[in-house]
Design a protein around this motif. Structure first.
Motif, PDB file in Angstrom:
ATOM      1  N   THR A 125      39.335  49.321  28.842  1.00 47.26           N
ATOM      2  CA  THR A 125      39.100  48.876  27.409  1.00 47.26           C
ATOM      3  C   THR A 125      40.234  49.764  26.465  1.00 47.26           C
ATOM      4  O   THR A 125      40.111  49.952  25.415  1.00 47.26           O
ATOM      5  N   SER A 126      40.843  50.856  27.361  1.00 54.31           N
ATOM      6  CA  SER A 126      41.785  51.688  26.699  1.00 54.31           C
ATOM      7  C   SER A 126      42.951  51.768  27.770  1.00 54.31           C
ATOM      8  O   SER A 126      42.598  51.794  28.881  1.00 54.31           O
ATOM      9  N   TYR A 179      47.628  43.885  28.246  1.00 53.25           N
ATOM     10  CA  TYR A 179      48.248  45.051  28.275  1.00 53.25           C
ATOM     11  C   TYR A 179      49.648  44.910  29.325  1.00 53.25           C
ATOM     12  O   TYR A 179      50.579  45.234  29.018  1.00 53.25           O
ATOM     13  N   THR A 186      45.908  50.131  22.994  1.00 50.66           N
ATOM     14  CA  THR A 186      44.606  49.716  22.787  1.00 50.66           C
ATOM     15  C   THR A 186      44.517  48.290  22.743  1.00 50.66           C
ATOM     16  O   THR A 186      45.412  47.572  22.970  1.00 50.66           O
ATOM     17  N   GLU A 188      43.077  46.288  20.754  1.00 44.99           N
ATOM     18  CA  GLU A 188      43.249  45.604  19.412  1.00 44.99           C
ATOM     19  C   GLU A 188      44.738  45.502  19.358  1.00 44.99           C
ATOM     20  O   GLU A 188      45.329  44.272  19.001  1.00 44.99           O
ATOM     21  N   GLU A 189      45.595  46.454  19.505  1.00 45.72           N
ATOM     22  CA  GLU A 189      47.078  46.277  19.574  1.00 45.72           C
ATOM     23  C   GLU A 189      47.645  45.137  20.195  1.00 45.72           C
ATOM     24  O   GLU A 189      48.483  44.187  19.742  1.00 45.72           O
TER      25      GLU A 189
END
Length: 303
Positions: A125-126, A179, A186, A188-189
């Motif tokens: 998640t990161s 990703y 992130t 969100e990005e």
């Protein structure tokens, strides 16, 4: 006289037989040693992602090879007088993390998962890792919206891209796939970038660029925006668009480096793809009496 000649002939035949036996044994024990070295792969990487890679520390691998070979010939050297002079492991240097070998391997894994697929239920998640492969190796970016429309309509890819796409769909979560496409640290990005790309695709599909009337143009843009809202609120539809984007990038090196990123972050610890390879040359130097010989073999993870 005849007896002496027969004894001499027997000695020659016996010596030739021992030489051939020594050659055969040399080949076999070298091959076995190479196979044993291949089992030194990173277990976490294999267990989590199915990828086989070995730490390319040549000194360590050479010492292991010497041990494996010495142990193998210990029981037979009194019969053929075979001894190991040296065992050397050579790893070809690479400036691109052996990306072609990596892509071949995950493509093969992906084609297998067309039959035996398993979807990961949770993932990262990161994506704020350090020393990540994609940070130091270049590649092309996502194609424009018009190109993505063709992938959206195609339904499937072929060749290496098909295998890599299948692997990605079965191994990585939607957030991880985003990703792979955009590379932001992130969730969100990456989600925001996905949304913008879906909107661009809907604009192409709705023919926004061909509309000249300002009122009609505004209406078309609003329609594309509303369609994007509907797509992004439906995970299945979002996945369909993300699949098209992944298909477009599937064969690119940048995509492969970001796959490495996720693997590297997931395995954790001191694991780094910079230290790993997928094949090596094993050179074993033997002697039998005054005779010397060398066996050179390439060992690799073949799929």
């Amino acid at each position: 006289m005849i007896l002496t000649s027969l004894m001499a002939l027997f000695s020659i035949i016996f010596t030739i037989s021992l030489d051939r036996a020594a050659d055969s044994i040399s080949d076999v024990v070298t091959a076995n040693a190479g196979s044993s070295l291949m089992t030194e792969c990173n277990k976490d990487l294999h267990d989590k992602f199915g990828v086989l890679a070995i730490n390319k520390d040549e000194d360590h691998l050479s010492r292991l090879a010497s041990y494996y070979i010495s142990e193998s010939i210990d029981g037979v050297k009194r019969f053929v007088h075979l001894e190991l002079n040296a065992a050397i492991v050579n790893v070809e240097t690479s400036q691109n993390l052996y990306v072609a070998d990596f892509k071949n391997q995950i493509s093969a894994l992906g084609l297998k998962s067309l039959v035996f697929g398993k979807t990961k239920e949770s993932g990262l998640t990161s994506f704020a890792g350090t020393n990540l492969p994609s940070h130091s190796h270049s590649g092309f970016s996502l194609p424009d919206a018009k190109s993505l429309v063709s992938f959206l309509n195609a339904g499937k890819t072929i060749g290496e891209g098909a295998g890599i796409l299948s692997y990605v769909k079965n191994i990585f979560t939607l957030e991880e796939q985003e990703y792979l496409l955009f590379g932001h640290p992130t969730v969100e990005e990456n989600f925001h970038s996905t949304r913008n790309t879906v909107f661009a695709i809907r604009c192409v599909i709705d023919g926004v660029d061909a509309i000249e009337d300002p009122i009609a143009l505004a209406a078309a843009i609003l329609q594309a925006w509303q369609e994007t809202d509907e797509i992004m609120s439906n995970r299945t539809e979002t996945q369909r668009y993300v699949d098209a984007m992944c298909a477009a990038m599937s064969t690119s090196n940048k995509f492969a480096y970001r796959i490495m990123d996720i693997m590297q972050m997931t395995v954790g610890g001191n694991f780094n793809f910079e230290n790993y390879t997928y094949e090596f040359d094993l050179i074993a130097q033997y002697k039998r009496g005054k005779k010397h010989g060398t066996v050179t073999q390439k060992h690799s993870y073949v799929f």
